[in-house]
Design a protein around this motif. Sequence first.
Motif, PDB file in Angstrom:
ATOM      1  N   SER A 198      46.275 -55.676 -33.129  1.00  0.00           N
ATOM      2  CA  SER A 198      44.980 -56.128 -32.651  1.00  0.00           C
ATOM      3  C   SER A 198      44.912 -56.117 -31.130  1.00  0.00           C
ATOM      4  CB  SER A 198      44.657 -57.519 -33.207  1.00  0.00           C
ATOM      5  OG  SER A 198      45.651 -58.436 -32.848  1.00  0.00           O
ATOM      6  N   GLY A 199      46.073 -56.263 -30.470  1.00  0.00           N
ATOM      7  CA  GLY A 199      46.112 -56.154 -29.018  1.00  0.00           C
ATOM      8  C   GLY A 199      45.700 -54.759 -28.564  1.00  0.00           C
ATOM      9  N   GLU A 200      46.220 -53.749 -29.283  1.00  0.00           N
ATOM     10  CA  GLU A 200      45.836 -52.368 -28.989  1.00  0.00           C
ATOM     11  C   GLU A 200      44.336 -52.190 -29.167  1.00  0.00           C
ATOM     12  OE1 GLU A 200      47.869 -49.363 -31.212  1.00  0.00           O
ATOM     13  OE2 GLU A 200      49.838 -50.088 -30.613  1.00  0.00           O
ATOM     14  N   LEU A 201      43.814 -52.803 -30.207  1.00  0.00           N
ATOM     15  CA  LEU A 201      42.394 -52.663 -30.505  1.00  0.00           C
ATOM     16  C   LEU A 201      41.536 -53.291 -29.409  1.00  0.00           C
ATOM     17  CD1 LEU A 201      40.358 -51.593 -32.523  1.00  0.00           C
ATOM     18  CD2 LEU A 201      40.488 -53.766 -33.709  1.00  0.00           C
ATOM     19  N   LYS A 202      41.979 -54.410 -28.865  1.00  0.00           N
ATOM     20  CA  LYS A 202      41.217 -55.052 -27.782  1.00  0.00           C
ATOM     21  C   LYS A 202      41.139 -54.139 -26.561  1.00  0.00           C
ATOM     22  CE  LYS A 202      42.073 -59.850 -29.019  1.00  0.00           C
ATOM     23  NZ  LYS A 202      42.757 -61.088 -28.695  1.00  0.00           N
ATOM     24  N   GLU A 203      42.156 -53.304 -26.385  1.00  0.00           N
ATOM     25  CA  GLU A 203      42.181 -52.390 -25.246  1.00  0.00           C
ATOM     26  C   GLU A 203      41.219 -51.217 -25.440  1.00  0.00           C
ATOM     27  OE1 GLU A 203      43.879 -52.991 -22.414  1.00  0.00           O
ATOM     28  OE2 GLU A 203      44.371 -54.889 -23.369  1.00  0.00           O
ATOM     29  N   ILE A 204      40.867 -50.937 -26.679  1.00  0.00           N
ATOM     30  CA  ILE A 204      39.965 -49.827 -26.974  1.00  0.00           C
ATOM     31  C   ILE A 204      38.534 -50.239 -26.652  1.00  0.00           C
ATOM     32  CG2 ILE A 204      39.023 -48.344 -28.782  1.00  0.00           C
ATOM     33  CD1 ILE A 204      41.723 -48.731 -30.263  1.00  0.00           C
ATOM     34  N   ARG A 205      37.915 -49.542 -25.748  1.00  0.00           N
ATOM     35  CA  ARG A 205      36.528 -49.838 -25.394  1.00  0.00           C
ATOM     36  C   ARG A 205      35.577 -48.772 -25.923  1.00  0.00           C
ATOM     37  NH1 ARG A 205      35.642 -54.039 -25.888  1.00  0.00           N
ATOM     38  NH2 ARG A 205      33.506 -53.416 -25.551  1.00  0.00           N
ATOM     39  N   ASN A 206      36.001 -47.506 -25.841  1.00  0.00           N
ATOM     40  CA  ASN A 206      35.121 -46.400 -26.198  1.00  0.00           C
ATOM     41  C   ASN A 206      35.602 -45.716 -27.474  1.00  0.00           C
ATOM     42  OD1 ASN A 206      34.990 -46.866 -23.204  1.00  0.00           O
ATOM     43  ND2 ASN A 206      33.271 -45.465 -23.467  1.00  0.00           N
ATOM     44  N   VAL A 207      34.648 -45.417 -28.360  1.00  0.00           N
ATOM     45  CA  VAL A 207      34.990 -44.751 -29.615  1.00  0.00           C
ATOM     46  C   VAL A 207      33.955 -43.673 -29.932  1.00  0.00           C
ATOM     47  CG1 VAL A 207      36.161 -46.770 -30.605  1.00  0.00           C
ATOM     48  CG2 VAL A 207      33.709 -46.426 -31.038  1.00  0.00           C
ATOM     49  N   ASN A 208      34.381 -42.734 -30.746  1.00  0.00           N
ATOM     50  CA  ASN A 208      33.467 -41.792 -31.392  1.00  0.00           C
ATOM     51  C   ASN A 208      33.305 -42.289 -32.822  1.00  0.00           C
ATOM     52  OD1 ASN A 208      33.538 -40.301 -29.061  1.00  0.00           O
ATOM     53  ND2 ASN A 208      34.712 -38.611 -29.908  1.00  0.00           N
ATOM     54  N   PHE A 209      32.085 -42.484 -33.260  1.00  0.00           N
ATOM     55  CA  PHE A 209      31.842 -43.026 -34.599  1.00  0.00           C
ATOM     56  C   PHE A 209      31.469 -41.902 -35.558  1.00  0.00           C
ATOM     57  CE2 PHE A 209      28.802 -44.987 -37.679  1.00  0.00           C
ATOM     58  CZ  PHE A 209      29.760 -45.706 -38.391  1.00  0.00           C
ATOM     59  N   TYR A 210      32.149 -41.869 -36.713  1.00  0.00           N
ATOM     60  CA  TYR A 210      31.965 -40.776 -37.668  1.00  0.00           C
ATOM     61  C   TYR A 210      31.269 -41.190 -38.955  1.00  0.00           C
ATOM     62  CZ  TYR A 210      34.876 -38.331 -34.386  1.00  0.00           C
ATOM     63  OH  TYR A 210      35.355 -37.773 -33.238  1.00  0.00           O
ATOM     64  N   GLY A 211      30.767 -42.414 -39.038  1.00  0.00           N
ATOM     65  CA  GLY A 211      29.978 -42.813 -40.197  1.00  0.00           C
ATOM     66  C   GLY A 211      30.794 -43.421 -41.322  1.00  0.00           C
ATOM     67  N   VAL A 212      30.177 -43.432 -42.512  1.00  0.00           N
ATOM     68  CA  VAL A 212      30.800 -44.026 -43.691  1.00  0.00           C
ATOM     69  C   VAL A 212      31.215 -42.908 -44.648  1.00  0.00           C
ATOM     70  CG1 VAL A 212      30.570 -45.696 -45.560  1.00  0.00           C
ATOM     71  CG2 VAL A 212      29.295 -46.035 -43.442  1.00  0.00           C
ATOM     72  N   ASP A 213      32.501 -42.842 -44.890  1.00  0.00           N
ATOM     73  CA  ASP A 213      33.083 -41.817 -45.761  1.00  0.00           C
ATOM     74  C   ASP A 213      33.211 -42.401 -47.167  1.00  0.00           C
ATOM     75  OD1 ASP A 213      34.674 -40.004 -47.103  1.00  0.00           O
ATOM     76  OD2 ASP A 213      36.180 -39.839 -45.518  1.00  0.00           O
ATOM     77  N   TYR A 214      32.483 -41.820 -48.110  1.00  0.00           N
ATOM     78  CA  TYR A 214      32.506 -42.295 -49.496  1.00  0.00           C
ATOM     79  C   TYR A 214      33.361 -41.408 -50.402  1.00  0.00           C
ATOM     80  CZ  TYR A 214      28.672 -45.493 -48.434  1.00  0.00           C
ATOM     81  OH  TYR A 214      27.898 -46.511 -47.917  1.00  0.00           O
ATOM     82  N   SER A 215      34.059 -40.439 -49.841  1.00  0.00           N
ATOM     83  CA  SER A 215      34.762 -39.458 -50.674  1.00  0.00           C
ATOM     84  C   SER A 215      35.938 -40.044 -51.458  1.00  0.00           C
ATOM     85  CB  SER A 215      35.230 -38.273 -49.824  1.00  0.00           C
ATOM     86  OG  SER A 215      36.163 -38.684 -48.853  1.00  0.00           O
ATOM     87  N   LEU A 216      36.434 -41.222 -51.076  1.00  0.00           N
ATOM     88  CA  LEU A 216      37.521 -41.878 -51.816  1.00  0.00           C
ATOM     89  C   LEU A 216      37.022 -43.085 -52.610  1.00  0.00           C
ATOM     90  CD1 LEU A 216      40.344 -41.868 -49.088  1.00  0.00           C
ATOM     91  CD2 LEU A 216      40.014 -40.242 -50.957  1.00  0.00           C
ATOM     92  N   ALA A 217      35.735 -43.344 -52.552  1.00  0.00           N
ATOM     93  CA  ALA A 217      35.185 -44.572 -53.139  1.00  0.00           C
ATOM     94  C   ALA A 217      35.140 -44.523 -54.666  1.00  0.00           C
ATOM     95  CB  ALA A 217      33.779 -44.820 -52.607  1.00  0.00           C
ATOM     96  N   LYS A 218      35.194 -45.702 -55.254  1.00  0.00           N
ATOM     97  CA  LYS A 218      34.989 -45.890 -56.688  1.00  0.00           C
ATOM     98  C   LYS A 218      33.821 -46.851 -56.878  1.00  0.00           C
ATOM     99  CE  LYS A 218      38.704 -43.613 -58.021  1.00  0.00           C
ATOM    100  NZ  LYS A 218      38.582 -42.288 -58.635  1.00  0.00           N
ATOM    101  N   VAL A 219      33.107 -46.669 -57.983  1.00  0.00           N
ATOM    102  CA  VAL A 219      31.981 -47.530 -58.328  1.00  0.00           C
ATOM    103  C   VAL A 219      32.309 -48.217 -59.643  1.00  0.00           C
ATOM    104  CG1 VAL A 219      29.528 -47.600 -58.912  1.00  0.00           C
ATOM    105  CG2 VAL A 219      30.348 -45.997 -57.164  1.00  0.00           C
ATOM    106  N   TYR A 220      32.117 -49.524 -59.675  1.00  0.00           N
ATOM    107  CA  TYR A 220      32.420 -50.290 -60.890  1.00  0.00           C
ATOM    108  C   TYR A 220      31.188 -51.070 -61.354  1.00  0.00           C
ATOM    109  CZ  TYR A 220      34.332 -53.848 -63.977  1.00  0.00           C
ATOM    110  OH  TYR A 220      34.568 -54.662 -65.053  1.00  0.00           O
ATOM    111  N   GLY A 221      30.907 -50.983 -62.661  1.00  0.00           N
ATOM    112  CA  GLY A 221      29.877 -51.825 -63.268  1.00  0.00           C
ATOM    113  C   GLY A 221      28.444 -51.416 -63.023  1.00  0.00           C
TER     114      GLY A 221
END
Length: 197
Positions: A21-44
């Motif tokens: 989490s310390g490393e994460l606090k140092e991260i300020r800038n990111v490239n965002f790639y969205g929500v990947d559903y290719s591994l998702a499962k749906v139940y019910g």
Amino acid sequence: MKKNLLLLLLLVSSFALGQNSGELKEIRNVNFYGVDYSLAKVYGAVETPEQFKKMFGDINTLFISEARKYDVAKLLKKDVDKIELDVVNQMNTQLNLNGIMANSKKYVLDSNLLSEHIKSLPIKDEKGVGLIVVAQLLDKASNQGTYQVVYFDLSSRKILSSSSVQGKAGGFGLRNFWASSMYKALKKADKCFYNKN
């Protein structure tokens, strides 16, 4: 002796998590790639796999069409250099419809599978930090979505930090119902990472 060993193990694990989490606090800038559903499962759920596949693409468009609400920078307290949804759109269109519906709500993404999956993403960027949300389980029985929020190094594809978060689903229509679970999960993600310390 057992108490000392237990204490040592706790110290080592808390140090490792703190580094993460310390490393994460140092991260300020990111490239965002969205929500990947290719591994998702749906139940019910009563909807068909085809309906879910269409919905997955519809949810990702919200980062553009409803950018004020689905503001990743604000939700995760990071500066987003760019939003690149082509990557997840490509992954989501390759979704295996035969394997999406689960017979159990106990599906969990294996860390090795997640690591290999991040390496396989068709990302052209080579510098900086990537951020992607990998959907894990959409559980209609409990109206809950579980997501893995992953920060990774773009050059090595090494996962820098990853946290599992859940959000309550709700709303009218299939897209809005599950989009709300993703939105609520992202609202909690920031706290999940930093509460590891």
